[in-house]
Motif scaffolding. Structure first.
Motif, PDB file in Angstrom:
ATOM      1  N   VAL A   8      29.080  61.833  56.136  1.00  0.00           N
ATOM      2  CA  VAL A   8      28.532  63.185  55.950  1.00  0.00           C
ATOM      3  C   VAL A   8      27.023  63.127  55.744  1.00  0.00           C
ATOM      4  CG1 VAL A   8      30.649  64.211  55.025  1.00  0.00           C
ATOM      5  CG2 VAL A   8      28.968  63.264  53.461  1.00  0.00           C
ATOM      6  N   CYS A   9      26.359  64.152  56.224  1.00  0.00           N
ATOM      7  CA  CYS A   9      24.909  64.251  56.104  1.00  0.00           C
ATOM      8  C   CYS A   9      24.545  64.408  54.620  1.00  0.00           C
ATOM      9  CB  CYS A   9      24.453  65.474  56.903  1.00  0.00           C
ATOM     10  SG  CYS A   9      22.719  65.820  56.734  1.00  0.00           S
ATOM     11  N   LEU A  17      17.507  70.110  57.972  1.00  0.00           N
ATOM     12  CA  LEU A  17      18.419  71.095  58.573  1.00  0.00           C
ATOM     13  C   LEU A  17      17.941  72.519  58.372  1.00  0.00           C
ATOM     14  CD1 LEU A  17      21.744  69.587  57.203  1.00  0.00           C
ATOM     15  CD2 LEU A  17      21.062  69.616  59.607  1.00  0.00           C
ATOM     16  N   ARG A  22      13.006  74.017  63.130  1.00  0.00           N
ATOM     17  CA  ARG A  22      14.355  74.155  63.703  1.00  0.00           C
ATOM     18  C   ARG A  22      14.566  75.575  64.227  1.00  0.00           C
ATOM     19  NH1 ARG A  22      20.299  73.180  60.884  1.00  0.00           N
ATOM     20  NH2 ARG A  22      21.451  73.167  62.846  1.00  0.00           N
ATOM     21  N   ILE A  45      31.734  76.819  58.266  1.00  0.00           N
ATOM     22  CA  ILE A  45      32.347  75.589  57.729  1.00  0.00           C
ATOM     23  C   ILE A  45      31.375  74.412  57.883  1.00  0.00           C
ATOM     24  CG2 ILE A  45      33.640  75.294  59.931  1.00  0.00           C
ATOM     25  CD1 ILE A  45      34.976  74.167  56.554  1.00  0.00           C
ATOM     26  N   CYS A  47      28.591  74.264  55.926  1.00  0.00           N
ATOM     27  CA  CYS A  47      27.401  75.144  55.971  1.00  0.00           C
ATOM     28  C   CYS A  47      26.109  74.430  55.624  1.00  0.00           C
ATOM     29  CB  CYS A  47      27.608  76.330  55.029  1.00  0.00           C
ATOM     30  SG  CYS A  47      27.905  75.811  53.319  1.00  0.00           S
ATOM     31  N   GLY A  48      26.203  73.245  54.956  1.00  0.00           N
ATOM     32  CA  GLY A  48      24.986  72.551  54.555  1.00  0.00           C
ATOM     33  C   GLY A  48      24.133  73.456  53.667  1.00  0.00           C
ATOM     34  N   PHE A  52      22.358  78.624  58.765  1.00  0.00           N
ATOM     35  CA  PHE A  52      23.059  79.686  59.498  1.00  0.00           C
ATOM     36  C   PHE A  52      23.675  80.720  58.555  1.00  0.00           C
ATOM     37  CE2 PHE A  52      22.793  76.323  62.630  1.00  0.00           C
ATOM     38  CZ  PHE A  52      22.412  77.032  63.759  1.00  0.00           C
ATOM     39  N   VAL A  69      31.283  77.194  53.313  1.00  0.00           N
ATOM     40  CA  VAL A  69      32.132  76.127  52.775  1.00  0.00           C
ATOM     41  C   VAL A  69      31.503  74.766  53.047  1.00  0.00           C
ATOM     42  CG1 VAL A  69      34.418  75.060  52.960  1.00  0.00           C
ATOM     43  CG2 VAL A  69      34.200  77.542  53.200  1.00  0.00           C
ATOM     44  N   ASP A  70      31.463  73.932  52.022  1.00  0.00           N
ATOM     45  CA  ASP A  70      30.956  72.569  52.227  1.00  0.00           C
ATOM     46  C   ASP A  70      31.630  71.606  51.254  1.00  0.00           C
ATOM     47  OD1 ASP A  70      28.239  71.615  53.914  1.00  0.00           O
ATOM     48  OD2 ASP A  70      28.932  70.191  52.374  1.00  0.00           O
ATOM     49  N   TYR A 115      27.179  71.360  64.068  1.00  0.00           N
ATOM     50  CA  TYR A 115      26.801  69.970  63.782  1.00  0.00           C
ATOM     51  C   TYR A 115      27.629  69.372  62.642  1.00  0.00           C
ATOM     52  CZ  TYR A 115      22.593  70.202  66.785  1.00  0.00           C
ATOM     53  OH  TYR A 115      21.725  70.302  67.842  1.00  0.00           O
ATOM     54  N   MET A 116      28.899  69.723  62.548  1.00  0.00           N
ATOM     55  CA  MET A 116      29.692  69.148  61.465  1.00  0.00           C
ATOM     56  C   MET A 116      30.998  68.489  61.900  1.00  0.00           C
ATOM     57  SD  MET A 116      32.595  71.008  60.592  1.00  0.00           S
ATOM     58  CE  MET A 116      32.883  70.571  58.885  1.00  0.00           C
ATOM     59  N   GLU A 119      31.627  64.821  61.714  1.00  0.00           N
ATOM     60  CA  GLU A 119      31.712  64.224  60.373  1.00  0.00           C
ATOM     61  C   GLU A 119      33.136  64.279  59.806  1.00  0.00           C
ATOM     62  OE1 GLU A 119      28.766  65.875  57.722  1.00  0.00           O
ATOM     63  OE2 GLU A 119      27.108  65.364  59.047  1.00  0.00           O
TER      64      GLU A 119
HETATM   65  C1  LIG Z   1      24.805  67.889  59.606  1.00  0.00           C
HETATM   66  S1  LIG Z   1      25.264  69.010  58.333  1.00  0.00           S
HETATM   67  C2  LIG Z   1      25.119  70.581  59.188  1.00  0.00           C
HETATM   68  C3  LIG Z   1      24.943  71.732  58.252  1.00  0.00           C
HETATM   69  C4  LIG Z   1      24.852  73.114  58.900  1.00  0.00           C
HETATM   70  N1  LIG Z   1      26.049  73.459  59.620  1.00  0.00           N
HETATM   71  C5  LIG Z   1      23.654  73.219  59.794  1.00  0.00           C
HETATM   72  O1  LIG Z   1      23.787  73.165  61.031  1.00  0.00           O
HETATM   73  O2  LIG Z   1      22.535  73.329  59.243  1.00  0.00           O
HETATM   74  C6  LIG Z   1      27.011  68.834  58.163  1.00  0.00           C
HETATM   75  C7  LIG Z   1      27.564  69.441  56.888  1.00  0.00           C
HETATM   76  O3  LIG Z   1      28.999  69.462  56.982  1.00  0.00           O
HETATM   77  C8  LIG Z   1      29.556  69.120  55.722  1.00  0.00           C
HETATM   78  N2  LIG Z   1      30.916  68.620  55.946  1.00  0.00           N
HETATM   79  C9  LIG Z   1      31.293  67.470  56.563  1.00  0.00           C
HETATM   80  N3  LIG Z   1      32.633  67.382  56.626  1.00  0.00           N
HETATM   81  C10 LIG Z   1      33.118  68.499  56.036  1.00  0.00           C
HETATM   82  C11 LIG Z   1      34.438  69.008  55.793  1.00  0.00           C
HETATM   83  N4  LIG Z   1      35.529  68.322  56.145  1.00  0.00           N
HETATM   84  N5  LIG Z   1      34.573  70.217  55.184  1.00  0.00           N
HETATM   85  C12 LIG Z   1      33.462  70.908  54.814  1.00  0.00           C
HETATM   86  N6  LIG Z   1      32.193  70.483  55.003  1.00  0.00           N
HETATM   87  C13 LIG Z   1      32.019  69.299  55.610  1.00  0.00           C
HETATM   88  C14 LIG Z   1      28.587  68.104  55.141  1.00  0.00           C
HETATM   89  O4  LIG Z   1      28.684  68.038  53.746  1.00  0.00           O
HETATM   90  C15 LIG Z   1      27.230  68.671  55.622  1.00  0.00           C
HETATM   91  O5  LIG Z   1      26.686  69.547  54.671  1.00  0.00           O
END
Ligand SMILES: C[S@@+](CC[C@H](N)C(=O)[O-])C[C@H]1O[C@@H](n2cnc3c(N)ncnc32)[C@H](O)[C@@H]1O
Length: 186
Positions: A8-9, A17, A22, A45, A47-48, A52, A69-70, A115-116, A119
């Motif tokens: 995870v980021c 981000l 951006r 989902i 959301c970082g 967004f 949600v994060d 972008y999630m 992960e």
């Molecule tokens: C690269 S960041 C992108 C954040 C945001 N969507 C953006 O584009 O700015 C990915 C995010 O997804 C979250 N994440 C990863 N796996 C997850 C999961 N299974 N459920 C919820 N959040 C998750 C991470 O904690 C991180 O904050």
């Protein structure tokens, strides 16, 4: 290698981000305008730090609701700090999820996973859960990063998993450095 891709980021990278640069090439309002109407219930989902979520909250207006949600409390805290004392505080419900438990209390009209997905280790369970969260006529925008993270083949495999979960996969918007798809309840 695979393990690294699913990492995870970290919260320390939240600034990369959520910044003005951006916004020049990934403007949330422009990207999301075709899918969002006032009064909608939406889910961001992974959301970082809320790049967004904040704009989605403005777009859905005072009658809408967004679940941001994060997995990481540190990311949610960044959003909490930004909206404290503003009208957006009412609209944005911050939810700390677990790896395989998304904890969204009601159905939504739109889901964003930006972008999630790369992960998420268990993508089958991820898409199955979200299938049940999305309203019958809802849309689910998945965007994945091309550079360094996700190959075309990997994105194709992820979309196959989404299809196995029951989603209909259609072409997403063209976005720089990204793969995208719109998923619908098939
Ligand atoms: C690269 S960041 C992108 C954040 C945001 N969507 C953006 O584009 O700015 C990915 C995010 O997804 C979250 N994440 C990863 N796996 C997850 C999961 N299974 N459920 C919820 N959040 C998750 C991470 O904690 C991180 O904050």
């Amino acid at each position: 290698m695979k393990k690294e891709k699913n990492r995870v980021c970290p919260v320390e990278l939240a600034g990369s981000l959520d910044n003005k640069i951006r916004k020049w090439f990934q403007n949330p309002q422009k990207i999301l305008a075709p899918y969002i109407k006032e009064g909608m219930n939406v889910l961001d989902i992974g959301c970082g730090p809320g790049f967004f979520s904040i704009e989605l909250a403005k777009m859905i207006g005072k009658d809408g609701k967004i679940f941001s949600v994060d997995l990481q409390e540190g990311m949610l805290q960044k959003i909490r700090n930004k909206i404290h004392g503003t009208e957006l505080e009412e609209r944005i419900k911050l939810i700390k999820s677990e790896e395989d438990q998304i904890n969204v209390p009601e159905k939504v009209d739109f889901i964003l996973a930006f972008y999630m997905v790369h992960e998420v280790p268990n993508k089958n369970s991820f898409f199955e859960t979200l299938k049940n969260v999305l309203n019958e006529k809802g849309q689910f925008l998945v965007v994945e990063p091309k550079l360094f993270h996700v190959t075309k083949k990997e994105f194709g495999l992820t979309m196959q998993i989404a299809e196995q979960a029951g989603f209909k996969v259609t072409q997403g918007p063209k976005l720089p450095f990204s793969f995208s798809a719109i998923l619908k309840n098939g």
